[in-house]
Write a protein that holds these residues in place. Sequence first.
Motif, mmCIF file in Angstrom:
data_model
loop_
_atom_site.group_PDB
_atom_site.id
_atom_site.type_symbol
_atom_site.label_atom_id
_atom_site.label_comp_id
_atom_site.label_asym_id
_atom_site.label_seq_id
_atom_site.Cartn_x
_atom_site.Cartn_y
_atom_site.Cartn_z
ATOM 1 N N MET A 1 1.047 -1.285 0.151
ATOM 2 C CA MET A 1 -0.253 -0.309 0.012
ATOM 3 C C MET A 1 0.934 1.147 0.066
ATOM 4 O O MET A 1 0.357 1.669 -1.026
ATOM 5 N N LEU A 2 1.640 1.132 0.615
ATOM 6 C CA LEU A 2 2.834 2.146 1.292
ATOM 7 C C LEU A 2 3.885 2.195 -0.649
ATOM 8 O O LEU A 2 3.880 3.586 -0.597
ATOM 9 N N PHE A 3 4.169 1.196 -0.706
ATOM 10 C CA PHE A 3 4.171 1.498 -2.636
ATOM 11 C C PHE A 3 3.309 2.039 -3.762
ATOM 12 O O PHE A 3 3.715 3.362 -4.479
ATOM 13 N N GLY A 4 1.944 1.902 -3.292
ATOM 14 C CA GLY A 4 0.954 2.380 -4.666
ATOM 15 C C GLY A 4 0.836 3.722 -4.004
ATOM 16 O O GLY A 4 0.973 4.791 -4.817
ATOM 17 N N ILE A 5 0.772 4.176 -2.542
ATOM 18 C CA ILE A 5 0.603 5.001 -1.812
ATOM 19 C C ILE A 5 1.992 6.430 -2.262
ATOM 20 O O ILE A 5 2.250 8.105 -3.057
ATOM 21 N N GLY A 6 3.310 6.235 -2.260
ATOM 22 C CA GLY A 6 4.096 6.657 -2.712
ATOM 23 C C GLY A 6 4.591 7.357 -4.189
ATOM 24 O O GLY A 6 4.962 8.220 -4.915
ATOM 25 N N CYS A 7 3.457 6.356 -5.153
ATOM 26 C CA CYS A 7 3.676 6.745 -6.418
ATOM 27 C C CYS A 7 2.774 7.675 -6.519
ATOM 28 O O CYS A 7 2.711 8.540 -7.587
ATOM 29 N N ILE A 8 1.141 7.713 -6.195
ATOM 30 C CA ILE A 8 0.056 7.661 -6.971
ATOM 31 C C ILE A 8 0.620 9.249 -6.329
ATOM 32 O O ILE A 8 0.286 10.670 -6.987
ATOM 33 N N ILE A 9 0.579 9.318 -4.668
ATOM 34 C CA ILE A 9 0.622 11.244 -4.317
ATOM 35 C C ILE A 9 1.849 10.979 -4.244
ATOM 36 O O ILE A 9 2.927 10.750 -4.218
ATOM 37 N N GLY A 10 2.027 12.418 -5.148
ATOM 38 C CA GLY A 10 3.628 13.156 -5.571
ATOM 39 C C GLY A 10 3.751 13.621 -6.438
ATOM 40 O O GLY A 10 3.533 14.542 -7.179
ATOM 41 N N THR A 11 3.196 12.438 -7.474
ATOM 42 C CA THR A 11 2.803 12.971 -9.498
ATOM 43 C C THR A 11 2.079 13.610 -9.337
ATOM 44 O O THR A 11 1.903 14.443 -9.912
ATOM 45 N N GLY A 12 1.041 13.459 -8.995
ATOM 46 C CA GLY A 12 -0.305 14.406 -9.196
ATOM 47 C C GLY A 12 0.045 15.692 -9.186
ATOM 48 O O GLY A 12 -1.159 17.028 -9.348
ATOM 49 N N ILE A 13 -0.255 15.902 -7.090
ATOM 50 C CA ILE A 13 -0.202 17.173 -6.612
ATOM 51 C C ILE A 13 1.123 17.679 -6.745
ATOM 52 O O ILE A 13 1.162 18.873 -6.758
ATOM 53 N N PHE A 14 2.589 16.976 -6.447
ATOM 54 C CA PHE A 14 3.489 17.814 -6.396
ATOM 55 C C PHE A 14 3.923 18.861 -7.864
ATOM 56 O O PHE A 14 4.486 19.599 -8.261
ATOM 57 N N VAL A 15 3.933 17.191 -8.354
ATOM 58 C CA VAL A 15 4.615 17.979 -9.827
ATOM 59 C C VAL A 15 3.552 18.494 -11.035
ATOM 60 O O VAL A 15 3.233 19.435 -11.652
ATOM 61 N N LEU A 16 1.853 18.116 -10.953
ATOM 62 C CA LEU A 16 1.153 18.574 -12.034
ATOM 63 C C LEU A 16 0.244 18.849 -11.639
ATOM 64 O O LEU A 16 -0.811 19.743 -12.810
ATOM 65 N N THR A 17 0.163 19.563 -10.950
ATOM 66 C CA THR A 17 -0.747 20.860 -10.421
ATOM 67 C C THR A 17 -0.915 21.741 -10.952
ATOM 68 O O THR A 17 -1.868 22.873 -11.596
ATOM 69 N N ALA A 18 -0.127 22.073 -11.884
ATOM 70 C CA ALA A 18 0.351 23.568 -11.913
ATOM 71 C C ALA A 18 -0.305 23.308 -13.850
ATOM 72 O O ALA A 18 -0.654 23.988 -14.158
ATOM 73 N N ALA A 19 0.458 21.850 -13.898
ATOM 74 C CA ALA A 19 -0.209 22.017 -15.679
ATOM 75 C C ALA A 19 -1.753 21.270 -15.886
ATOM 76 O O ALA A 19 -2.453 21.828 -17.126
ATOM 77 N N GLY A 20 -1.973 20.176 -14.736
ATOM 78 C CA GLY A 20 -3.561 20.402 -14.773
ATOM 79 C C GLY A 20 -4.218 21.619 -14.199
ATOM 80 O O GLY A 20 -5.766 22.137 -15.353
ATOM 81 N N ALA A 21 -3.832 22.773 -13.303
ATOM 82 C CA ALA A 21 -4.805 23.935 -13.491
ATOM 83 C C ALA A 21 -4.707 24.724 -15.069
ATOM 84 O O ALA A 21 -5.423 25.569 -15.813
ATOM 85 N N GLN A 22 -3.383 24.672 -15.911
ATOM 86 C CA GLN A 22 -3.337 25.283 -16.761
ATOM 87 C C GLN A 22 -4.456 24.835 -18.059
ATOM 88 O O GLN A 22 -5.061 25.607 -18.826
ATOM 89 N N LYS A 23 -4.439 23.404 -17.684
ATOM 90 C CA LYS A 23 -5.275 23.158 -19.001
ATOM 91 C C LYS A 23 -7.055 23.141 -18.715
ATOM 92 O O LYS A 23 -7.861 23.421 -19.420
ATOM 93 N N ALA A 24 -7.605 23.264 -17.501
ATOM 94 C CA ALA A 24 -8.754 22.935 -16.789
ATOM 95 C C ALA A 24 -9.310 24.205 -15.613
ATOM 96 O O ALA A 24 -10.141 24.146 -15.251
ATOM 97 N N GLY A 25 -8.436 24.954 -15.039
ATOM 98 C CA GLY A 25 -8.455 25.898 -13.815
ATOM 99 C C GLY A 25 -8.784 25.194 -12.899
ATOM 100 O O GLY A 25 -9.165 23.913 -12.287
ATOM 101 N N PRO A 26 -9.772 25.898 -11.851
ATOM 102 C CA PRO A 26 -10.346 25.083 -10.901
ATOM 103 C C PRO A 26 -11.212 23.838 -11.276
ATOM 104 O O PRO A 26 -11.404 23.344 -10.699
ATOM 105 N N GLY A 27 -11.760 23.693 -12.759
ATOM 106 C CA GLY A 27 -11.986 22.551 -13.329
ATOM 107 C C GLY A 27 -11.354 20.873 -12.843
ATOM 108 O O GLY A 27 -11.128 19.774 -13.057
ATOM 109 N N LEU A 28 -9.652 21.297 -12.184
ATOM 110 C CA LEU A 28 -8.775 20.736 -11.789
ATOM 111 C C LEU A 28 -9.817 19.424 -10.979
ATOM 112 O O LEU A 28 -8.972 18.102 -10.991
#
Length: 537
Positions: free
Chosen positions: A47-74
């Motif tokens: 479970m930690l392996f899964g959490i280690g991969c899931i939480i991190g990429t989308g939040i720490f890294v892709l938040t800005a890219a996702g907001a540029q695509k969708a705004g608050p619709g992220l």
Amino acid sequence: MSRVGPGGAVRLGLPPMLLGRVKPLEAILETAEKKSLHRSLGPIQLMLFGIGCIIGTGIFVLTAAGAQKAGPGLMLAFAIAGVICVVAALCYAEIAAAVPVSGSAYTYTYATMGELLAWTVGWALVLEYAIAASAVSVGWSGYFAGSILGETLGIHLPPWLSAGPLALGGVEGGLINLPAALIALLVTWLLMIGTSESAKVNAVLVAIKVTALTIFIALTLPQVDVEQFNPFLPAGVFGGFGTGVGAVGAAATIFFAYVGFDAVSTAAEETRDPQRNVPIGLVGSLLFCTVFYILVAAGAIGTIGGQPIMGPGGIPFPAGSEELARQCALPVHAGALVCSDEALAHVLRQIGYSGIGNALGYAAFLALPSVILVLLFAQTRIFFVMSRDGLLPERLSRVHPKWKTPHVVTALTGAVVALGAAFFPVGQLADIANAGTLYAFMMVAVAVMVLRRTDPARKRAFRVPALWLIGPATILGCLFLFFNLPREAMIVLPVWSVIGLVIYFGYSRSRSHLGHGVVEVPEAELDSIEPDAPAIH
């Protein structure tokens, strides 16, 4: 007629049908036992392996890219991707527990639909994991250059050392992202040392990461201004075919962050009691992480805003594009969330928590390597199993006598990941990785449905409820997101597949162990194998 080959393997008279090489599940499980990796992982580590991969990429890294695509619709984008991931995870949980060996979607396809399709899936997974690891390495570099060097030490790396060239979507004056390349190589070295050691380090990093995000949520949610969510969908729900924008376009991008639950299944061969522990690791990590995604996105956008920078025709500039890089260099966009290389630390600084923002940057600096670690771990295991089947050079599956890891392929993969991280931006890498991700997930759903029909009596510790609905929903969901990727990213998969097919027909098909009629099965099964049994092709 059956013939016993070297090492007790069985040679079978196999028909040369193009789609007929289906490897028996008994042979897959026996091969894994005879040339196996050490079983050292339990349900919590999975479970930690899964959490280690899931939480991190989308939040720490892709938040800005996702907001540029969708705004608050992220926030809606995270929900869309999460729903599709839930149905896909259920399919993974059933088949990973029934076939508890390394190889993930590649192995499942081999056992249900044959070698050719299995090769295409494995080849897509190679692309998925390597590109994703490069993307997270670039994300880590942003936090390292911003929070560690810039905010703490007052050292500002010149663009030529901290970003890829503008021609590839980087920034003006960029030449090479040296920190990103170095972290990829460091994690590669850690993985070569050993799986158990890697899992222990990962557990510590996950604890740091979850604590940091919990603090972020506690500080930002009380300061959310509902006006920041207006308009909620500046680019609409659907941005248009091939544009990759809008809520669905953002969902197609951030879907790559959910690859963590897939990585759990690749560790099945190194798991104690996999029939019980693999489903726990898959579903548990996914549900835990989806809640964090939505809460953190709400806190980030609700405090400082997350409206995209619009281009001609009211369509957001593509994330990771040369046009967006030029816009972000303008003073008017200096504080924009969509322009930040370290989005969450930037949010906290903007609302008056500079010290805590820096601390969150430190947490990302420490924790993101766990994401790179899991992605590289999964990618090397795919190579390992393909090599073990004879589809890639046998030497790639060599296990180090001391470290008990596939050190050759780990080193080669790390070098490729470092090169990708050195020259490409995170947004482009994420979109490219998703092409392979979505194809692999779709094939897993198909494999589950096929196995239910061809082997209904097989023991299944976990069964997908209402498979008649969940299976097709997974297939349609993956296709839906694929066709909402940017046009360039959609083209990558067929081009990559053509390259893979050239290798398959030029090298792999003639060297396949199954193609030579050599499979390994338990001794108890020998009497039940018939020369022309239709189940063994």
